[in-house]
Design a protein around this motif. Structure first.
Motif, short mmCIF file in Angstrom:
data_model
loop_
_atom_site.label_atom_id
_atom_site.label_comp_id
_atom_site.label_asym_id
_atom_site.label_seq_id
_atom_site.Cartn_x
_atom_site.Cartn_y
_atom_site.Cartn_z
N ALA A 47 0.71 -1.41 0.13
CA ALA A 47 -0.06 -0.20 -0.11
C ALA A 47 0.96 1.12 0.08
CB ALA A 47 -0.87 -0.02 1.21
N GLU A 48 1.99 1.16 0.54
CA GLU A 48 2.86 2.19 0.39
C GLU A 48 3.73 2.53 -0.73
OE1 GLU A 48 5.18 2.12 3.81
OE2 GLU A 48 3.63 2.07 5.47
N ILE A 49 3.73 1.58 -1.54
CA ILE A 49 4.47 1.94 -3.06
C ILE A 49 4.08 2.93 -3.76
CG2 ILE A 49 5.53 0.41 -4.97
CD1 ILE A 49 5.55 -1.92 -3.47
N ASP A 50 4.85 3.77 -4.23
CA ASP A 50 4.20 5.05 -5.07
C ASP A 50 4.01 4.34 -6.57
OD1 ASP A 50 6.81 4.60 -6.41
OD2 ASP A 50 7.61 6.52 -5.90
N GLU A 51 3.24 4.96 -7.28
CA GLU A 51 3.00 4.67 -8.69
C GLU A 51 4.09 4.37 -9.71
OE1 GLU A 51 -0.52 6.47 -11.40
OE2 GLU A 51 -0.89 7.07 -9.38
N HIS A 52 4.76 5.17 -9.59
CA HIS A 52 5.86 4.80 -10.54
C HIS A 52 6.62 3.47 -10.23
CE1 HIS A 52 9.74 5.64 -12.91
NE2 HIS A 52 10.38 5.12 -11.70
N LEU A 53 6.88 2.92 -9.14
CA LEU A 53 7.36 1.91 -8.93
C LEU A 53 6.47 0.58 -9.01
CD1 LEU A 53 9.38 2.27 -5.41
CD2 LEU A 53 10.22 2.04 -7.71
N LEU A 54 5.11 1.15 -8.90
CA LEU A 54 3.77 0.21 -9.39
C LEU A 54 4.06 -0.19 -10.71
CD1 LEU A 54 0.93 1.20 -7.20
CD2 LEU A 54 2.20 -0.69 -6.81
N ARG A 55 4.15 0.67 -11.62
CA ARG A 55 4.37 0.44 -13.01
C ARG A 55 5.47 -0.48 -13.36
NH1 ARG A 55 3.02 6.13 -13.52
NH2 ARG A 55 5.29 6.62 -13.99
N ASP A 56 6.56 -0.20 -12.78
CA ASP A 56 7.83 -1.12 -12.85
C ASP A 56 7.48 -2.66 -12.62
OD1 ASP A 56 9.08 1.07 -13.63
OD2 ASP A 56 10.28 1.13 -11.72
N LEU A 57 6.43 -2.78 -11.36
CA LEU A 57 6.13 -4.10 -11.18
C LEU A 57 5.20 -4.46 -12.14
CD1 LEU A 57 6.25 -3.59 -7.22
CD2 LEU A 57 7.83 -4.70 -8.65
#
Length: 75
Positions: A47-57
Motif C-alpha cells: 500500500a505504501e509503494i508509489d505509482e512509479h514503482l507500481l508501473r515497474d512491477l
C-alpha cells in the motif's frame, strides 16, 4: 534443540515414539498464524509503494487496492 524446533522425523528416530497430536497441531497453527501475519505486513508494504514503482512491477493502483482490501487470511 528443543522439541518445538525438531522435525517430526527426528523426534520419531530419537525418542522412538511419535509426537503427540497436540504438538503437531500446535506447530501447524503457529505456521498458519505466522503466514497470516506475514501476508498482513506485505499488504501494508504494498500500500505504501508509489505509482512509479507500481508501473515497474506491472501493477495498477486498482490492483493494489484490490489486494489490500483482502482480509489477512485470503491469499
Amino acid at each position: 534443540m528443543t522439541a518445538r524446533t525438531v522435525p517430526h522425523t527426528v523426534l520419531v528416530s530419537r525418542l522412538g515414539c511419535r509426537p503427540s497430536p497436540f504438538m503437531i497441531l500446535r506447530r501447524v497453527h503457529l505456521r498458519l498464524l505466522a503466514r497470516w501475519y506475514d501476508r498482513h505486513l506485505q499488504r501494508l508494504d504494498l500500500a505504501e509503494i508509489d505509482e512509479h514503482l507500481l508501473r515497474d512491477l506491472g501493477l495498477t493502483p486498482q490492483d493494489v487496492r484490490r489486494e489490500c482490501a483482502k482480509s489477512f487470511w485470503q491469499a
